[in-house]
Design an enzyme around this catalytic site. Sequence first.
Site, PDB file in Angstrom:
ATOM      1  N   GLU A 104       0.839  -1.215   0.000  1.00  0.00           N
ATOM      2  CA  GLU A 104       0.000   0.000   0.000  1.00  0.00           C
ATOM      3  C   GLU A 104       0.871   1.261   0.000  1.00  0.00           C
ATOM      4  O   GLU A 104       0.582   2.244  -0.682  1.00  0.00           O
ATOM      5  CB  GLU A 104      -0.944  -0.018   1.207  1.00  0.00           C
ATOM      6  CG  GLU A 104      -2.009  -1.107   1.062  1.00  0.00           C
ATOM      7  CD  GLU A 104      -2.891  -1.231   2.290  1.00  0.00           C
ATOM      8  OE1 GLU A 104      -2.353  -1.540   3.375  1.00  0.00           O
ATOM      9  OE2 GLU A 104      -4.102  -1.020   2.180  1.00  0.00           O
ATOM     10  N   GLU A 124      -3.737  -9.418   3.507  1.00  0.00           N
ATOM     11  CA  GLU A 124      -4.491  -9.139   4.735  1.00  0.00           C
ATOM     12  C   GLU A 124      -5.621 -10.134   4.958  1.00  0.00           C
ATOM     13  O   GLU A 124      -5.933 -10.514   6.085  1.00  0.00           O
ATOM     14  CB  GLU A 124      -5.077  -7.714   4.685  1.00  0.00           C
ATOM     15  CG  GLU A 124      -4.060  -6.610   4.934  1.00  0.00           C
ATOM     16  CD  GLU A 124      -3.348  -6.138   3.680  1.00  0.00           C
ATOM     17  OE1 GLU A 124      -3.354  -6.867   2.671  1.00  0.00           O
ATOM     18  OE2 GLU A 124      -2.767  -5.035   3.705  1.00  0.00           O
TER      19      GLU A 124
HETATM   20  C1  3H9 Z   1      -1.431  -4.877   7.047  1.00  0.00           C
HETATM   21  O1  3H9 Z   1      -0.468  -4.560   6.411  1.00  0.00           O
HETATM   22  C2  3H9 Z   1      -2.637  -3.988   7.267  1.00  0.00           C
HETATM   23  C3  3H9 Z   1      -2.673  -2.803   6.376  1.00  0.00           C
HETATM   24  O2  3H9 Z   1      -3.413  -3.080   5.211  1.00  0.00           O
HETATM   25  C4  3H9 Z   1      -3.350  -1.611   6.991  1.00  0.00           C
HETATM   26  C5  3H9 Z   1      -3.246  -1.339   8.397  1.00  0.00           C
HETATM   27  C6  3H9 Z   1      -4.003  -0.136   8.868  1.00  0.00           C
HETATM   28  N1  3H9 Z   1       3.866  -7.918  11.645  1.00  0.00           N
HETATM   29  O3  3H9 Z   1       7.051 -15.602   8.562  1.00  0.00           O
HETATM   30  P1  3H9 Z   1       8.418 -15.483   9.132  1.00  0.00           P
HETATM   31  C7  3H9 Z   1       7.208 -11.737  12.086  1.00  0.00           C
HETATM   32  S1  3H9 Z   1      -1.507  -6.389   7.829  1.00  0.00           S
HETATM   33  C8  3H9 Z   1       4.508  -8.362  12.719  1.00  0.00           C
HETATM   34  O4  3H9 Z   1       8.882 -16.548  10.040  1.00  0.00           O
HETATM   35  P2  3H9 Z   1       9.520 -15.707   6.478  1.00  0.00           P
HETATM   36  C9  3H9 Z   1       6.878 -13.192  12.287  1.00  0.00           C
HETATM   37  O5  3H9 Z   1       5.919 -13.368  13.283  1.00  0.00           O
HETATM   38  C10 3H9 Z   1       0.005  -7.172   7.427  1.00  0.00           C
HETATM   39  N2  3H9 Z   1       5.350  -9.419  12.683  1.00  0.00           N
HETATM   40  O6  3H9 Z   1       9.521 -15.232   8.006  1.00  0.00           O
HETATM   41  C11 3H9 Z   1       8.232 -13.724  12.694  1.00  0.00           C
HETATM   42  O7  3H9 Z   1       8.441 -13.358  14.044  1.00  0.00           O
HETATM   43  P3  3H9 Z   1       9.309 -14.271  15.019  1.00  0.00           P
HETATM   44  C12 3H9 Z   1      -0.037  -7.725   6.040  1.00  0.00           C
HETATM   45  C13 3H9 Z   1       5.536 -10.004  11.516  1.00  0.00           C
HETATM   46  O8  3H9 Z   1      10.780 -15.223   5.915  1.00  0.00           O
HETATM   47  C14 3H9 Z   1       9.191 -12.925  11.828  1.00  0.00           C
HETATM   48  O9  3H9 Z   1       8.484 -11.756  11.473  1.00  0.00           O
HETATM   49  N3  3H9 Z   1       1.171  -8.514   5.825  1.00  0.00           N
HETATM   50  C15 3H9 Z   1       4.889  -9.581  10.357  1.00  0.00           C
HETATM   51  O10 3H9 Z   1       9.174 -17.151   6.384  1.00  0.00           O
HETATM   52  C16 3H9 Z   1       9.627 -13.637  10.576  1.00  0.00           C
HETATM   53  O11 3H9 Z   1       8.470 -14.070   9.882  1.00  0.00           O
HETATM   54  C17 3H9 Z   1       1.194  -9.840   5.974  1.00  0.00           C
HETATM   55  O12 3H9 Z   1       0.202 -10.478   6.244  1.00  0.00           O
HETATM   56  C18 3H9 Z   1       4.023  -8.473  10.447  1.00  0.00           C
HETATM   57  N4  3H9 Z   1       3.387  -7.993   9.380  1.00  0.00           N
HETATM   58  O13 3H9 Z   1       8.292 -14.949   5.807  1.00  0.00           O
HETATM   59  C19 3H9 Z   1       2.525 -10.488   5.789  1.00  0.00           C
HETATM   60  N5  3H9 Z   1       5.263 -10.385   9.338  1.00  0.00           N
HETATM   61  O14 3H9 Z   1      10.672 -14.317  14.414  1.00  0.00           O
HETATM   62  C20 3H9 Z   1       2.792 -11.447   6.928  1.00  0.00           C
HETATM   63  C21 3H9 Z   1       6.128 -11.273   9.853  1.00  0.00           C
HETATM   64  O15 3H9 Z   1       9.190 -13.609  16.334  1.00  0.00           O
HETATM   65  N6  3H9 Z   1       4.123 -12.008   6.902  1.00  0.00           N
HETATM   66  N7  3H9 Z   1       6.298 -11.052  11.170  1.00  0.00           N
HETATM   67  O16 3H9 Z   1       8.626 -15.597  14.963  1.00  0.00           O
HETATM   68  C22 3H9 Z   1       4.485 -12.997   6.059  1.00  0.00           C
HETATM   69  O17 3H9 Z   1       3.746 -13.439   5.219  1.00  0.00           O
HETATM   70  C23 3H9 Z   1       5.856 -13.571   6.250  1.00  0.00           C
HETATM   71  O18 3H9 Z   1       6.273 -13.273   7.555  1.00  0.00           O
HETATM   72  C24 3H9 Z   1       6.927 -13.051   5.253  1.00  0.00           C
HETATM   73  C25 3H9 Z   1       8.331 -13.572   5.689  1.00  0.00           C
HETATM   74  C26 3H9 Z   1       6.600 -13.574   3.869  1.00  0.00           C
HETATM   75  C27 3H9 Z   1       6.970 -11.568   5.266  1.00  0.00           C
END
Ligand code: 3H9
Length: 725
Positions: A104, A124
């Site tokens: 975004e 999301e």
């Molecule tokens: C959003 O953006 C809302 C908006 O539209 C508007 C708002 C108003 N936040 O998955 P991994 C942590 S909603 C906090 O193992 P990978 C995860 O818990 C968001 N923490 O690594 C982990 O922590 P820990 C939309 C996050 O390399 C560490 O990072 N975005 C977030 O296998 C490593 O993650 C998503 O839904 C986060 N957003 O994969 C994307 N993301 O080490 C969600 C990750 O303590 N994330 N963490 O266990 C993913 O899909 C994967 O984490 C990603 C990396 C592909 C990025």
Amino acid sequence: MAATRRLSHSVAVITINNPPVNALSSSVRHGLVKEFGEASKDPSVKAIVLSGASGKFSAGADIREFSTSAMKTVSLEDINATIEASRKPVVAAIEGVALGGGLELALACHYRVANAQSRVGLPEVLIGILPAAGGTQRLPRLIGVPAALDVIVRGRHVPATEALQLGIVDEVVQGNVVDAAVQLARKVVGRDLDKRRLSINHVPSNPNMEYFLDTAVEKAKKQFRGAQAPIACIEAVRASVQKPYHHGIEKERQLFLSLWATGQPQAQQYAFFSERNVGKWTHPSGGRWDNVKPKPVRTAAVIGLGTMGRGIVTSLAKANIPVIALEQDAQQLETGKKAVNALLEREAEKLVKQGLTPAATLASVCFTLDFAELSAVDLVIEAVYENMKLKKEIFSKLSSVCKPDAFLCTNTSGLDIDEIASVTNHPDLVIGTHFFSPANIMRLLEVVRGHQTSLTTIATAMNLGKILGKVAVLVGNCPLFVGNRLLGPYLEQANYLLEDGCYPEDVDKVLEDFGFAMGPFRMMDLAGLDVGWRSRMEKGLTGNKVPPGTPARQRQGYRYSPLPDMLCEIGRYGQKAGKGWYQYEKPGGRFAQPDPWVKDFLQKYRETHQIRPRPVNPELILERCLYALINEGFRVLEDGIASGPEDIDVIYNNGYGFPKHRGGIMYHASTLGVAKVLDVLDTYYRENPDVPSMKPAFLLKKLAAVGGPPLKEWRTQVGSLVNKL
Ligand code: 3H9
């Protein structure tokens, strides 16, 4: 520093720096406001590049902040509006990921340059919400409604090359993306930016737009069964078509708030974090995920090329691990080879469609009949059919042909790992790796440790799961482990419901309406009824080992339903036979139709056993099936077979189609309240003392007795019980 700034020529490069994924936390948002404000004011700055540190643009909003007051500080959409309105051109330099709020933010920039290995998306919906920083309004304006819906409603990660084709990014580069973005920024200084300001542009028109959106809603209702976020995403996109941008943004915000009130986002975000937490395994000896090093798996072998073996070979090949695939005769080897080839081709087609180059080919798989060829592999996965004698023969052979430090894994779905390990020279190197079918697609891997399995073996199997792109959960060794063990009481209740007066389609409908990917009877038909039947025969529950004179509906004094056995006795094995609990268009057919034969069969059965059928209302159907699962979940915890409720939930969500928008079985139990669950189970068990699986678990009683603490405190209560992990 959450965001930093440096000058490159006359371009300010602002870098988001919030490891590990550059989530847009409150401090990052404040940092962006400060750096962007200063760059805008600085007369030496002609253009601005936004980038992310450590090879990642941003994974979006900080999910952990959603339920905190941090969300109330400066909003991402306000930042986006400021960026878009900037008179100096702003270019996003996308590396690694630009997801959710990250994309975004990039959409608010005037140009986007992506590295060829990066992925963008608005996932999301997968955590129960909708893009709420303008994503549902800007993306349709950029790429049109059909393409935007596909990205937003499925929450898929779009590879850079496909993003370029769709028009989400303007350039894809192989080398340094920040350098490329700086170059582009310098080039576009002085150009009119209005066309690049998405919010002031219209959504590309389509004459049948309303019909198209209505159809999308109907489809999403069917596909996502009760999940609210996909519908909210479509409604927000509808607003982008019908209303000016600022109205659309207001609609997006309202939809976000109403979704939050449903409780689904909280459940789905619990499921998201649970999937990450299960990788952080611990062992009573002090061994942990972060203090035991896995060994590299440079080569692997798979024994058996049936359905599971083929999928496992494909999964290894996809992860670029050279595999030796072994079968027992030339014909089965040839059939297996063709099947693996077909699976790899299908995987390659998917990648090509996304503009990616498939790496895995049949060339990385070596097919053999000769065990001696396994002498140098680092790891073997046995995937022959469920027969202890055969598995022991194979493991004893493996132990003599493989190198002494080779890891020996079994894909058994429930046999005793210790017994299998007992025939090897190194039981410490033996472990269960229970894949789910189809193994090249299903994300779950139950890693089952035996009593002697070493910490290095655990670390290696868990790491292999990660390399294969799976979510691996470490569980203890007990009959059927966790997933299949929970299935027992659940299917038992489903069968009893048929005896009591229901039909398979009634029960399936209730559970599918609840959100399960498939009801129990469709699931049994798909898996093959004969699998359970053979195992019951081995246990002496059916077939000629049952002592003469045993009542048909009783075993060892407890209630027993012979219904599935009766179907198997006449060859109704399910989908593969063209008939089981349902009828299908042909053997192997996929369309389940209620079968009048089954109705007749059940009526006669009830008459024979003088059961007076009574109507069972949908609430009761749901309660009986779900509570059977929940109760067994508590038993698994008190037996120390899973280390926490999250582990059970990850297994059920990813292996058994439990709806993620309800968090998981144990999460659902916590939302119902342990006191209520206990009360219902107590009542049922008092009325049905011959169904021991419904006797309330000790841990459930314990939790109710201490006032039903929240789920995150359950581990502490489990802590005082024996840990068999
Ligand atoms: C959003 O953006 C809302 C908006 O539209 C508007 C708002 C108003 N936040 O998955 P991994 C942590 S909603 C906090 O193992 P990978 C995860 O818990 C968001 N923490 O690594 C982990 O922590 P820990 C939309 C996050 O390399 C560490 O990072 N975005 C977030 O296998 C490593 O993650 C998503 O839904 C986060 N957003 O994969 C994307 N993301 O080490 C969600 C990750 O303590 N994330 N963490 O266990 C993913 O899909 C994967 O984490 C990603 C990396 C592909 C990025």
